[in-house]
Design a protein around this motif. Structure first.
Motif, PDB file in Angstrom:
ATOM      1  N   LEU A  53       0.814  -1.216   0.000  1.00  0.00           N
ATOM      2  CA  LEU A  53       0.000   0.000   0.000  1.00  0.00           C
ATOM      3  C   LEU A  53       0.848   1.267   0.000  1.00  0.00           C
ATOM      4  CD1 LEU A  53      -2.738  -1.070   2.585  1.00  0.00           C
ATOM      5  CD2 LEU A  53      -2.959  -0.937   0.096  1.00  0.00           C
ATOM      6  N   LEU A  54       2.144   1.123   0.246  1.00  0.00           N
ATOM      7  CA  LEU A  54       3.015   2.296   0.284  1.00  0.00           C
ATOM      8  C   LEU A  54       3.429   2.765  -1.098  1.00  0.00           C
ATOM      9  CD1 LEU A  54       5.218   1.213   3.293  1.00  0.00           C
ATOM     10  CD2 LEU A  54       3.555   3.064   3.275  1.00  0.00           C
ATOM     11  N   ASN A  55       3.049   2.033  -2.109  1.00  0.00           N
ATOM     12  CA  ASN A  55       3.373   2.433  -3.478  1.00  0.00           C
ATOM     13  C   ASN A  55       2.375   3.481  -3.953  1.00  0.00           C
ATOM     14  OD1 ASN A  55       4.556   2.563  -5.974  1.00  0.00           O
ATOM     15  ND2 ASN A  55       3.613   0.661  -6.738  1.00  0.00           N
ATOM     16  N   SER A  56       2.435   4.655  -3.310  1.00  0.00           N
ATOM     17  CA  SER A  56       1.537   5.755  -3.649  1.00  0.00           C
ATOM     18  C   SER A  56       2.288   7.066  -3.519  1.00  0.00           C
ATOM     19  CB  SER A  56       0.306   5.769  -2.734  1.00  0.00           C
ATOM     20  OG  SER A  56       0.649   6.217  -1.436  1.00  0.00           O
ATOM     21  N   ARG A  58       1.719   9.469  -1.639  1.00  0.00           N
ATOM     22  CA  ARG A  58       1.828   9.943  -0.254  1.00  0.00           C
ATOM     23  C   ARG A  58       3.148   9.528   0.377  1.00  0.00           C
ATOM     24  NH1 ARG A  58      -0.502  14.050   1.209  1.00  0.00           N
ATOM     25  NH2 ARG A  58      -0.769  13.401   3.371  1.00  0.00           N
ATOM     26  N   ARG A  63       9.046   6.741  -1.804  1.00  0.00           N
ATOM     27  CA  ARG A  63       8.299   5.752  -2.589  1.00  0.00           C
ATOM     28  C   ARG A  63       9.230   4.777  -3.301  1.00  0.00           C
ATOM     29  NH1 ARG A  63       3.562   7.215  -7.021  1.00  0.00           N
ATOM     30  NH2 ARG A  63       2.944   5.047  -7.520  1.00  0.00           N
ATOM     31  N   PHE A 529      -3.189   4.766   6.731  1.00  0.00           N
ATOM     32  CA  PHE A 529      -2.250   3.976   5.944  1.00  0.00           C
ATOM     33  C   PHE A 529      -2.985   3.073   4.959  1.00  0.00           C
ATOM     34  CE2 PHE A 529      -0.415  -0.325   5.710  1.00  0.00           C
ATOM     35  CZ  PHE A 529       0.700  -0.062   4.931  1.00  0.00           C
ATOM     36  N   ARG A 530      -4.014   2.393   5.432  1.00  0.00           N
ATOM     37  CA  ARG A 530      -4.748   1.472   4.574  1.00  0.00           C
ATOM     38  C   ARG A 530      -5.501   2.205   3.467  1.00  0.00           C
ATOM     39  NH1 ARG A 530      -7.005  -3.057   8.936  1.00  0.00           N
ATOM     40  NH2 ARG A 530      -4.990  -4.135   9.173  1.00  0.00           N
ATOM     41  N   ASP A 531      -5.892   3.446   3.744  1.00  0.00           N
ATOM     42  CA  ASP A 531      -6.565   4.251   2.726  1.00  0.00           C
ATOM     43  C   ASP A 531      -5.572   4.987   1.834  1.00  0.00           C
ATOM     44  OD1 ASP A 531      -8.972   3.444   3.750  1.00  0.00           O
ATOM     45  OD2 ASP A 531      -9.251   5.211   5.009  1.00  0.00           O
ATOM     46  N   GLN A 532      -4.287   4.729   2.043  1.00  0.00           N
ATOM     47  CA  GLN A 532      -3.202   5.348   1.269  1.00  0.00           C
ATOM     48  C   GLN A 532      -3.243   6.880   1.337  1.00  0.00           C
ATOM     49  OE1 GLN A 532      -3.942   3.030  -2.499  1.00  0.00           O
ATOM     50  NE2 GLN A 532      -1.775   2.479  -2.237  1.00  0.00           N
ATOM     51  N   LYS A 533      -3.568   7.366   2.527  1.00  0.00           N
ATOM     52  CA  LYS A 533      -3.622   8.810   2.759  1.00  0.00           C
ATOM     53  C   LYS A 533      -2.525   9.280   3.714  1.00  0.00           C
ATOM     54  CE  LYS A 533      -8.677   9.094   2.220  1.00  0.00           C
ATOM     55  NZ  LYS A 533      -9.948   9.455   2.900  1.00  0.00           N
TER      56      LYS A 533
END
Length: 586
Positions: A53-56, A58, A63, A529-533
Motif C-alpha cells: 500500500l506504500l506504493n503511492s 503519499r 516511494r 495507511f490502509r486508505d493510502q492517505k
C-alpha cells in the motif's frame, strides 16, 4: 488548526481512559501455547502490515526506496523460510581460533589498501594487548570547514593540523557508525583553547561522552590515576619554543596549585616529524606512550570491554608508515550471535493473552542486534513477562547478510518475541517499523496504549504505567520528551532536503527512543495507511508528530511532555533511559 492540549508530567492521578475493547486478532504465532511449540514457520511471525500500500504518491521521496526494499525483502524472506539452517552451522572452536591472529602487521602500502585507513583486529583486544603506530603529522593547512573555523571578511585563514586515532567496534553494528571505544585526537595547532591539546572520548550510537582534555598541565596530584599513571602529562613551552624548567603564575593560584610546576618536555607531536606511538591495554584503562614516554592514560568507560575494540581507524592530517598490533587474544570473543544469545526457556515470551491489554510495547531493532535484544530480555522485559496486561515485541526487518538472517531466524523461532517487517533494512525506512508497531498494537493485541522504544532504551515499566494512568478518562494521549518548533537541518550528515520536508518547522514530536500514544491515535494512523492517505517521512519520530498533529485537528490530544524520557542516559526518577549498551542494561 486545533492547538495541542499540553500538560507537563506530574499532574494529579486520574482514571485510565476507556478504550474500545475488541477481541485480539491473533497471528498464527500467537496461538502457540508454550515453549515446547517453538520452531514454527516464519510466516506466523510476520507483521500484518501490507507494505504494498506504500506504493503511492503519499510516500513522497520514500516511494522508490520503499519499493526496492520491499521487493528485495520479499525475496530474501522467501529464501529464508526455505533455508536449511544446517547449511550455516556455527564454526568449530578450531575454525574460530584460526580467525584470531596473535598479531597484526600493516605496512604503509598494505594499510592504505585495506578498507581505507582502518586496521581490523578480528577478535578485539585483551589485557596486555598493544598497538604501535609509526607516522608523521602533515603540515598545517588552511581550514575551510565552517563547523571548525568561521572567518570574517579580511581575516587570515586559520591553520589546522590534527589527526584522529580511534579504537572502534567494527563488528558491533552493521550499517551504523561504529562505536568509538577510544577517540584519541591530537590538535597540533590547538583549538578554541589557543594551544596544542589532546582530546580523548568515547561515542556510542552518535552520543559522545564527557571529553578528557590534556592541555599541557599535569593532572592534579589528588586526581585519580589509571594503573598508577596520571591522565595527562606536561608539555608547556615558552615563547621561544624552549621547555620551561619551572613556573609560578596566576594560573597556579587559579587551579589551586601551590607548588612550582616542572615541565621537562614539549608537546609530543610536531608537523613533519616522525613519531612512534603505542597504545597499551591495562587493568584500568588505555595508556598512550609517544617516543618512549608516557603522554596520557584514559580510564575504561562503562558499556565497553576490550574485546569490543575490533578495529583501529586513523584519519586526518597523518601519513602512516606502519601499524603493529601484538599480544592479541587468540580465542574468539562474544560478538558472535551464538555467544550473545542465552538460549534458555526462562527468556522466552509468554503466549499472547486472549483479552485486550493495557500497554503494548514495540521495540525497534536491527537484525544483527543480538546482544541488544538479549540485554532487554534479561532486564526490563522481565517485568513485561510478569505482567498479564503488558506485551512487548521486537520489530525487525531483513538484514543484507544471509548468515545474519539465519541466526535471526533461529532466535525468532526460539524466543517467540520477534515480529518481522519484510523489507530489506534501511535507516531511512525505520518509519515502516513504527507503522507495523501501531498495526500490531491495534489489531493483534488490542492495547489501550501503544509504546514505541529502541533496543538501547531501558524502560521502567511501573513508572510508565503510573504516568499514563494519570490521564483523564476519554482523552487521547501523546506522551514523551516533546520537541516544539524544531527546524530541519539543511546541511551536514543529517541534512533534510526541501523535497523531503518543504516546511521550515517540524510539528511537535516526541523523541524516538521512547514515547506512548493512545490506541485511538494508533488506529487512526493504521486507517490512514490502509486508505493510502498517510504522509511518510524518513524520521520516524517526526512522522509520528505529523500523524498526531493531523489527528488533533478532529479530536483534541493531550500532549504530555516529560524530560524523564531521558535522551542521554539515566536521571533521577527516569521513565526511559536511552543509549544503554547491552552491558549497561545488565
Amino acid at each position: 488548526m486545533r492547538r495541542p492540549y499540553l500538560r507537563l508530567a506530574g499532574g494529579g492521578v486520574r482514571a485510565a481512559p476507556a478504550r474500545p475493547a475488541k477481541e485480539p486478532r491473533l497471528a498464527s504465532s500467537a496461538s502457540v501455547s508454550g515453549p515446547s511449540s517453538r520452531g514454527r514457520r516464519l510466516s506466523g511471525m510476520v507483521s500484518g502490515l501490507d507494505l504494498g500500500l506504500l506504493n503511492s504518491s503519499r510516500a513522497g521521496p520514500l516511494r522508490r526506496p520503499i519499493a526496492g526494499a520491499v521487493e528485495t525483502g520479499a525475496r530474501v524472506f522467501a529464501e529464508l523460510e526455505d533455508l536449511d539452517p544446517a547449511a550455516f552451522e556455527s564454526p568449530t572452536a578450531e575454525e574460530e581460533a584460526a580467525k584470531c591472529p596473535q598479531s597484526v602487521v600493516r605496512s604503509a602500502d598494505e594499510f592504505h589498501g585495506r578498507r581505507g585507513r582502518v586496521v581490523e583486529l578480528p577478535c578485539g583486544l585483551t589485557l596486555g594487548s598493544h598497538i604501535t603506530v609509526v607516522a608523521t603529522p602533515r603540515p598545517a593547512h588552511a581550514e575551510g570547514d565552517p563547523k571548525i573555523a568561521v572567518l570574517r571578511e579580511g581575516e587570515q585563514p586559520i591553520m589546522v593540523s590534527q589527526f584522529m586515532m580511534e579504537l572502534q567496534g567494527l563488528k558491533t553494528v552493521d550499517g551504523e557508525d561504529p562505536p568509538r571505544i577510544l577517540h584519541f585526537n591530537p590538535r597540533l595547532r590547538g583549538d578554541w583553547s589557543g594551544r596544542p591539546v589532546i582530546e580523548q572520548n568515547t561515542c556510542y550510537r552518535m552520543q559522545w561522552g564527557t571529553p578528557l582534555r590534556c592541555e599541557g598541565w599535569k593532572s592534579h596530584s589528588d586526581e585519580e590515576t589509571v594503573d598508577g599513571f596520571v591522565k595527562c602529562e606536561n608539555w608547556i613551552l615558552d615563547a621561544d619554543g624552549r621547555s620551561k624548567e619551572s613556573t609560578t603564575t596566576w594560573l597556579n593560584r587559579l587551579i589551586g596549585q601551590k607548588k612550582e610546576m616542572n615541565f621537562d618536555w614539549p608537546y609530543p607531536f610536531v608537523e613533519g616529524r616522525l613519531f612512534v606511538l603505542t597504545i597499551s591495554a591495562g587493568l584500568e584503562g588505555y595508556h598512550v606512550n609517544v617516543d618512549g614516554r608516557h603522554v596520557t592514560s584514559f580510564p575504561y568507560r562503562p558499556g565497553f570491554v576490550l574485546e569490543d575494540a575490533t578495529g583501529l581507524s586513523l584519519s586526518g592530517d597523518l601519513d602512516v608508515q606502519s601499524v603493529f598490533a601484538g599480544s592479541l587474544p587468540t580465542t574468539h570473543p562474544s560478538f558472535a550471535p551464538q555467544s550473545y544469545l542465552d538460549m534458555s526457556t526462562v527468556w522466552q515470551s509468554s503466549p499472547l493473552p486472549n483479552e485486550p491489554v493495557d500497554i503494548f510495547i514495540g521495540i525497534l531493532s536491527s537484525g544483527n542486534h543480538f546482544a541488544e535484544r538479549m540485554g532487554v530480555r534479561k532486564t526490563w522485559m522481565s517485568a513485561v513477562r510478569n505482567s498479564p496486561n503488558v506485551v512487548a515485541r521486537f520489530f525487525v526487518a531483513l538484514h543484507g547478510r544471509k548468515e545474519v538472517n539465519v541466526e535471526l531466524k533461529k532466535e525468532a523461532e526460539f524466543f517467540g518475541d520477534i515480529v518481522f517487517v519484510p523489507f530489506l533494512d534501511n535507516y531511512d525506512l525505520v518509519v515502516l517499523k513504527t507503522l507495523a508497531i501501531c498495526e500490531y498494537g491495534v489489531h493483534v493485541v488490542s492495547a489501550r496504549y501503544v509504546m514505541k522504544c529502541d533496543d538501547d532504551t531501558f524502560v521502567r515499566l511501573d513508572s510508565i504505567i503510573t504516568e499514563v494512568n494519570k490521564v483523564q478518562s476519554g482523552r487521547s494521549l501523546y506522551i514523551g520528551n516533546i520537541n516544539f518548533h524544531h527546524r530541519p537541518l539543511r546541511h551536514g550528515k543529517w541534512a533534510v532536503t526541501y523535497e523531503e520536508w518543504p516546511e521550515e518547522v517540524y510539528p511537535a514530536y516526541a523523541n524516538g527512543p521512547g514515547y506512548v500514544i493512545s490506541s485511538d491515535i494508533a488506529g487512526a494512523i493504521v486507517s490512514e495507511f490502509r486508505d493510502q492517505k498517510l504522509r511518510l517521512f524518513k524520521m520516524e519520530d517526526v512522522s509520528m508528530g505529523l500523524w498526531v498533529e493531523q489527528f488533533n485537528r478532529t479530536r483534541p490530544v493531550e500532549f504530555v511532555h516529560s524530560t524523564k524520557f531521558c535522551q542521554f542516559g539515566c536521571i533521577d526518577d527516569y521513565f526511559t533511559a536511552h543509549y544503554q549498551s547491552p552491558r549497561l542494561m545488565n
